[in-house]
Design a protein around this motif. Structure first.
Motif, PDB file in Angstrom:
ATOM      1  N   THR A   1       0.837  -1.216   0.000  1.00 54.43           N
ATOM      2  CA  THR A   1       0.000   0.000   0.000  1.00 54.43           C
ATOM      3  C   THR A   1       0.864   1.255   0.000  1.00 54.43           C
ATOM      4  O   THR A   1       0.636   2.198  -0.767  1.00 54.43           O
ATOM      5  CB  THR A   1      -0.928  -0.017   1.216  1.00 54.43           C
ATOM      6  OG1 THR A   1      -1.736  -1.209   1.189  1.00 54.43           O
ATOM      7  CG2 THR A   1      -1.842   1.195   1.218  1.00 54.43           C
TER       8      THR A   1
ATOM      9  N   GLN B   1       2.617   1.720  -3.304  1.00 55.28           N
ATOM     10  CA  GLN B   1       1.669   2.128  -4.342  1.00 55.28           C
ATOM     11  C   GLN B   1       1.426   3.637  -4.296  1.00 55.28           C
ATOM     12  O   GLN B   1       1.307   4.294  -5.331  1.00 55.28           O
ATOM     13  CB  GLN B   1       0.352   1.371  -4.161  1.00 55.28           C
ATOM     14  CG  GLN B   1      -0.674   1.653  -5.238  1.00 55.28           C
ATOM     15  CD  GLN B   1      -0.208   1.171  -6.598  1.00 55.28           C
ATOM     16  OE1 GLN B   1       0.466   0.155  -6.688  1.00 55.28           O
ATOM     17  NE2 GLN B   1      -0.536   1.903  -7.635  1.00 55.28           N
ATOM     18  N   GLN B   2       1.364   4.190  -3.066  1.00 58.98           N
ATOM     19  CA  GLN B   2       1.201   5.648  -2.936  1.00 58.98           C
ATOM     20  C   GLN B   2       2.397   6.393  -3.527  1.00 58.98           C
ATOM     21  O   GLN B   2       2.252   7.374  -4.258  1.00 58.98           O
ATOM     22  CB  GLN B   2       1.016   6.016  -1.470  1.00 58.98           C
ATOM     23  CG  GLN B   2      -0.282   5.470  -0.854  1.00 58.98           C
ATOM     24  CD  GLN B   2      -0.388   5.785   0.619  1.00 58.98           C
ATOM     25  OE1 GLN B   2       0.522   6.368   1.204  1.00 58.98           O
ATOM     26  NE2 GLN B   2      -1.502   5.397   1.234  1.00 58.98           N
TER      27      GLN B   2
ATOM     28  N   THR C   1       2.306   6.157  -7.282  1.00 60.57           N
ATOM     29  CA  THR C   1       1.300   7.059  -7.862  1.00 60.57           C
ATOM     30  C   THR C   1       1.828   8.484  -7.967  1.00 60.57           C
ATOM     31  O   THR C   1       1.658   9.164  -8.988  1.00 60.57           O
ATOM     32  CB  THR C   1       0.032   7.034  -7.010  1.00 60.57           C
ATOM     33  OG1 THR C   1      -0.468   5.688  -6.950  1.00 60.57           O
ATOM     34  CG2 THR C   1      -1.048   7.927  -7.599  1.00 60.57           C
TER      35      THR C   1
ATOM     36  N   LYS D   1       5.477   8.769   4.922  1.00 56.22           N
ATOM     37  CA  LYS D   1       5.033  10.153   4.740  1.00 56.22           C
ATOM     38  C   LYS D   1       6.168  11.095   4.353  1.00 56.22           C
ATOM     39  O   LYS D   1       5.978  11.945   3.503  1.00 56.22           O
ATOM     40  CB  LYS D   1       4.342  10.644   5.996  1.00 56.22           C
ATOM     41  CG  LYS D   1       3.042   9.903   6.268  1.00 56.22           C
ATOM     42  CD  LYS D   1       2.354  10.454   7.489  1.00 56.22           C
ATOM     43  CE  LYS D   1       1.022   9.713   7.745  1.00 56.22           C
ATOM     44  NZ  LYS D   1       0.345  10.204   8.939  1.00 56.22           N
TER      45      LYS D   1
ATOM     46  N   LEU E   1       6.805  11.178   0.550  1.00 55.22           N
ATOM     47  CA  LEU E   1       5.760  11.842  -0.230  1.00 55.22           C
ATOM     48  C   LEU E   1       5.838  13.356  -0.079  1.00 55.22           C
ATOM     49  O   LEU E   1       5.445  14.087  -0.972  1.00 55.22           O
ATOM     50  CB  LEU E   1       4.384  11.336   0.189  1.00 55.22           C
ATOM     51  CG  LEU E   1       4.107   9.867  -0.093  1.00 55.22           C
ATOM     52  CD1 LEU E   1       2.745   9.497   0.458  1.00 55.22           C
ATOM     53  CD2 LEU E   1       4.172   9.606  -1.586  1.00 55.22           C
TER      54      LEU E   1
END
Length: 649
Positions: free
Chosen positions: A543, A546-547, A550, A636, A639
């Motif tokens: 998961t 995948q973030q 993306t 986090k 990102l």
């Protein structure tokens, strides 16, 4: 067929119908003969089988001891001698020699050798019958034999069937002359009816042909006269309401059209004369107008030729007709306005060329930097896609393993339940075996009592003498059945006892199997827990990755779009410069009355040095974040830094 008239075709149809009727009549007679013969043969076969059953009855009496063989045979022959069916049909019996045993109408043949006996055609019929009975057991034979009350022999079909216990051949035959007579009567009846129908169809076809052919011939003659030019004679058959009437109506239309065509041709001759006079006047007027138009066109052509050569100072000065004055004025006005516009374009071309050159240089530098940045980001996105696919496959494998372990656990629990059900079923089987044993004991006691009753019945039948002989046979059979029932009950009881022991052993083994399956269930539950933890961890990593994937893909898409836009801008700037050069060369050949403004040429700005190839700061931070995610760390920060350091764009 094409040379036949309509009447001939109608008559041919009638002849074909009569021929078909005669053919159907013949086939019907043949079918009637076959059906009657098959019916008689089947009736003969069934009656012989009845006689065979009668002899079988007396042979059964011999086996039971009620009669001796001579008594049984005599009784059977006496019964067959008296049997009759139909009018004069009967049964006879011969042996396999062949020798006649019984004949109701020719007793002198009884005891004689029939092997040399022939019918009216020389067929050794009894020898053939014996061979059919010996080879096939039963069968049919056709021959000719003397009929009672008639001197001439008649055709006969016989059916024979062997009775092997006594070596007899039982037979019966039916004369077929009645079939011939019935078919002949039917032929006379159907032939008379077919002849009457044929005559009626012939007369009707002849009359129908005349009624159809007559009006058609009359119409054909009138058509020929109309083609020769006869438009005054009346059309025959207009009052009819059938196809002939519609044909006559169509011919009437053709006649009226021919009359109208003659009238129109006369009118057309007069119109052509008037049109010729008007055409002469129109041609003279056209010649005058054409000369005036020629003068105007020549002047306009000279003006257009000068404009094509680049001379925008030329004007139309020739004298033209009044209707062409507007054209002359519009041409002079248009070329004057075009002269002013071209002068303005010539003055602005230099400025456009200078600006487009500067834009082209800047676009080239921006395009090179954008392409380098897009290539680096595309490589990063491709590597991140591979890592994402690997982690997803790992997570899918963990989920599949968890599902397989859960299925194995469910199967093991179901197997335990099946084993418990099997134990209960075997216990019920053991109880049922005990009950069946008790029932077999009761059957054994019933067989013993039946044996005693049969023994007592035999004793009573012996006391009765000949009157109780049949009852003694029945009592002996009942006693034998009771003894066999007792023996079978003992054997079943023995088998059920052995089965009960085996069922008990099976119960013990199934119980041990259930305990082993319970231990397997507990081990599978432990494995299921471990695989579930592995699956949850792999899913969490998938998961997070995948973030990140993306976000990088979005950055890659935006960069590719920017690169495409820069390419388009560069292409547009180069195209603009080329168009400016073409425009300058195009307007340079025009001659106007204004002086050309000086063209200011700017020097192109120096090209920017290409930036050194390096990994962008956001890409490096993204790769570091991926390493952290691969070790199960936080996602986090990776990102958050994606949006920093993009000022180059």
């Amino acid at each position: 067929m094409r040379s036949l008239t309509i009447g001939g075709r109608v008559n041919l149809l009638s002849v074909l119908a009569v021929a078909g009727l005669l053919l159907v009549t013949g086939l019907s007679l043949m079918k009637l003969d076959g059906v009657m013969r098959a019916e008689i043969a089947d009736r003969t076969k069934k009656t012989v089988e009845v006689a065979h059953s009668v002899v079988s009855h007396y042979q059964a009496q011999e086996q039971l001891g009620v009669m001796t063989r001579p008594q049984a045979q005599a009784a059977a022959l006496s019964t067959l001698r008296a049997l009759r069916y139909g009018q004069d049909d009967y049964f006879w019996v011969n042996d396999m020699q062949p020798r006649m045993v019984m004949h109701p109408f020719s007793p002198q043949l009884e005891g004689q050798d029939l092997s040399t006996k022939t019918d009216a055609d020389g067929v050794f019929m009894f020898r053939e019958m014996t061979e059919i009975a010996r080879r096939d057991g039963a069968g049919f034979l056709n021959y000719r034999w003397a009929k009672p009350g008639q001197e001439e022999p008649a055709s006969k079909v016989s059916y024979v069937k062997a009775f092997k216990p006594w070596g007899w051949v039982i037979g019966s035959g039916v004369y077929t002359d009645q079939i011939v007579a019935a078919v002949a009567r039917a032929a006379l009846t159907l032939g008379g009816m077919a002849l009457a129908v044929a005559l009626a169809m012939g007369v009707a076809g002849w009359m129908l042909g005349r009624s159809v052919a007559g009006p058609v011939v009359a119409l054909a003659d009138r058509m020929k006269r109309l083609a020769d030019g006869d438009k005054a004679t009346a059309i025959p058959g207009l009052a009819r309401h059938d196809e002939i009437g519609r044909m006559a109506g169509a011919l009437e239309v053709f006649r009226d059209a021919a009359i109208a065509n003659d009238r129109l041709e006369a009118e057309a001759v007069a119109q052509r004369a008037a049109a010729e006079e008007e055409r002469v006047l129109v041609e003279a007027e056209k010649a005058r107008v054409a000369e005036e138009d020629r003068v105007a066109v020549v002047a306009l052509g000279q003006g257009l030729q000068a404009m094509a050569n680049g001379d925008l100072t030329h004007r139309m000065t020739a004298q033209v007709a009044a209707r062409s004055e507007q054209l002359k004025s519009d041409f002079n006005t248009a070329i004057a306005q075009l002269e002013q516009a071209v002068a303005v374009v010539v003055d602005n071309v230099a400025a456009i060329r200078s600006g487009s050159s500067e834009i082209s240089q800047a676009s080239d530098d921006l395009s090179r930097r954008t392409e380098q940045q897009a290539a680096s980001l595309e490589e990063t996105a491709a590597a991140l896609d591979e890592i994402t696919a690997t982690v997803n496959r790992t997570a899918d494998g963990a989920r599949q393993a968890s599902g397989v372990v859960q299925a194995a656990r469910g199967d093991a629990e179901k197997s335990g339940q099946v084993v418990r059900d099997a134990v209960e079923a075997m216990t019920a089987i053991e109880q049922s075996s005990a009950q069946i044993g008790n029932i077999i004991g009761v059957i054994d006691e019933i067989a013993f009592q039946t044996n005693l009753l049969a023994l007592n019945a035999g004793v009573e039948a012996a006391r009765a003498g000949d009157a109780g002989r049949g009852f003694a046979v029945v009592a002996s059979e009942v006693r034998a059945l009771a003894q066999r029932s007792a023996e079978a009950a003992k054997e079943i009881k023995t088998l059920i006892s052995a089965s009960g022991q085996q069922v008990g052993a099976g119960v013990t083994l199934v119980g041990q199997t259930g305990e082993a399956l319970q231990r397997i269930v507990s081990r599978v539950a432990e494995i299921d827990g471990l695989v579930s933890e592995i699956s949850a961890s792999a899913q969490e990593q998938a998961t997070g990755l995948q973030q990140v994937n993306t976000a990088v893909n979005q950055m890659d898409q935006v960069t590719q779009q920017n690169a495409a836009m820069v390419e388009q801008s560069t292409a547009a700037s180069h195209s603009l410069a080329q168009e400016a050069d073409v425009l300058a060369s195009s307007v340079s050949r025009f001659r106007t009355g204004h002086a050309a403004a000086p063209v200011a040429v700017r020097k192109p700005a120096p090209a920017a040095a290409p930036a050194p190839a390096r990994t962008p700061e956001p890409v490096a931070q993204t790769i570091a974040a991926l390493k952290t995610v691969g070790r199960g760390g936080a996602r986090k920060p990776a990102l958050a830094v994606v949006t920093d350091g993009w000022e180059e764009f």
